[in-house]
Enzyme design. Sequence first.
Site, PDB file in Angstrom:
ATOM      1  CG  ASP A  20       1.527 -49.618  18.986  1.00 29.35           C
ATOM      2  OD1 ASP A  20       2.562 -49.603  19.670  1.00 29.35           O
ATOM      3  OD2 ASP A  20       0.390 -49.826  19.468  1.00 29.35           O
ATOM      4  CD  GLU A  45       6.581 -47.761  24.103  1.00 28.05           C
ATOM      5  OE1 GLU A  45       6.231 -48.723  24.827  1.00 28.05           O
ATOM      6  OE2 GLU A  45       5.852 -47.289  23.199  1.00 28.05           O
ATOM      7  CG  HIS A  72       5.188 -44.654  27.158  1.00 26.83           C
ATOM      8  ND1 HIS A  72       4.286 -43.825  26.528  1.00 26.83           N
ATOM      9  CD2 HIS A  72       4.981 -45.885  26.651  1.00 26.83           C
ATOM     10  CE1 HIS A  72       3.531 -44.544  25.704  1.00 26.83           C
ATOM     11  NE2 HIS A  72       3.939 -45.802  25.752  1.00 26.83           N
ATOM     12  CB  THR A  73       9.686 -39.328  26.809  1.00 26.16           C
ATOM     13  OG1 THR A  73       9.943 -39.295  28.214  1.00 26.16           O
ATOM     14  CG2 THR A  73       9.682 -37.914  26.260  1.00 26.16           C
ATOM     15  CE1 TYR A  74       2.717 -41.249  22.880  1.00 26.43           C
ATOM     16  CE2 TYR A  74       2.923 -40.794  25.229  1.00 26.43           C
ATOM     17  CZ  TYR A  74       2.372 -41.518  24.185  1.00 26.43           C
ATOM     18  OH  TYR A  74       1.474 -42.528  24.461  1.00 26.43           O
TER      19      TYR A  74
END
Length: 347
Positions: free
Chosen positions: A252, A310, A179-181
């Site tokens: 999303d 993701e 879940h890295t932004y």
Amino acid sequence: MKYSKKVVGKINDKDIIAHNVLYENGFEFEILNLGGIITKIITPDKDNNFENIVVGYNSIDSYKLNPSYMGAIIGRTSGRISEAIIKVENKKYNLFKNYGENQGHGGKCGFDKKIYEVDSIKEGNSITLNLKAFSKDMEENYPGNLDIKVSFNIRENFNIKQTYKADTDKTTLVNMTNHTYFNLSGNLKEPITKQYMEVDSTYILELDKNCTPTGKYINVDKTPFDFRVLKCIGEDIDDKKDVQIKIGCGYDHIFMLNKGNIHLEDKKSKRAMDIITNQECVVIYSMNFTDELALYNNKIMQRRYGICFETQSPPIGHNMCFLENSILSKGSAYNQVTEYKFYTIDD
């Protein structure tokens, strides 16, 4: 190449350790044993300025809370599970509802909260950090004891290969991701709406008002979700006419992948990244909501200053659609591979 470890805090009497890899060319990667949280990926821009291209907090206390799942390993399952109900081998399991009426990202205490054992293996101009953990039978009400191993192979040529493996002693669900932004402007200088994206995807999954899949597919042609050719992320992100955009308050959504290729670039810094995966889909989240914690630039998180990719199997939706995609049987091995490649583009 220099590999170092540093104790940066404690949680439940256990040390939180930052594992740092730094190459002579300036490429730097840092990950915590807490949640396998990636805190730094430092790469050069067109002028050889080295900056962090991931979003992160400014304190270890914020990482302990981590309401935005910043940089973390997600499991047992990633994404939402409709009504927080699953059925495995004809037995129904009620999961914790931490996303309204749904379960999200593994429940109340998912893999993002675990303390991982970490060992390192150096080989030539690369190093592999192996993160290991155990999820006991009925943890978060999932059946089966689960051994987890997530490996990060970091190479001098600005590549990071992630391999997720899991084994179970009982049929269960496994659908892990990271879940890295990302923000390729460097040190969070610009919003991701100014960056450009290309996704090899012809269909997204339709979402209901609670952001869970209905089981229907939507062709991206002539929609805000068409990134089959390079397009600015901000171009259609607030299209008021599109129902799916309204539901997600932006992006999303679950993009079904053709060949598993995703591209992101920033035309100002000239940074670019490619993502290659063996997974069926990618949930692309454009940071449409924020928490109130300060980031490493000492500013409170700003909306759309990060974008998440993701890579995973589809989340479980209405009538448990796509549940079979996450089933892991005893004797079977879960094997998820996602690779990041970072570089600069020519003018």
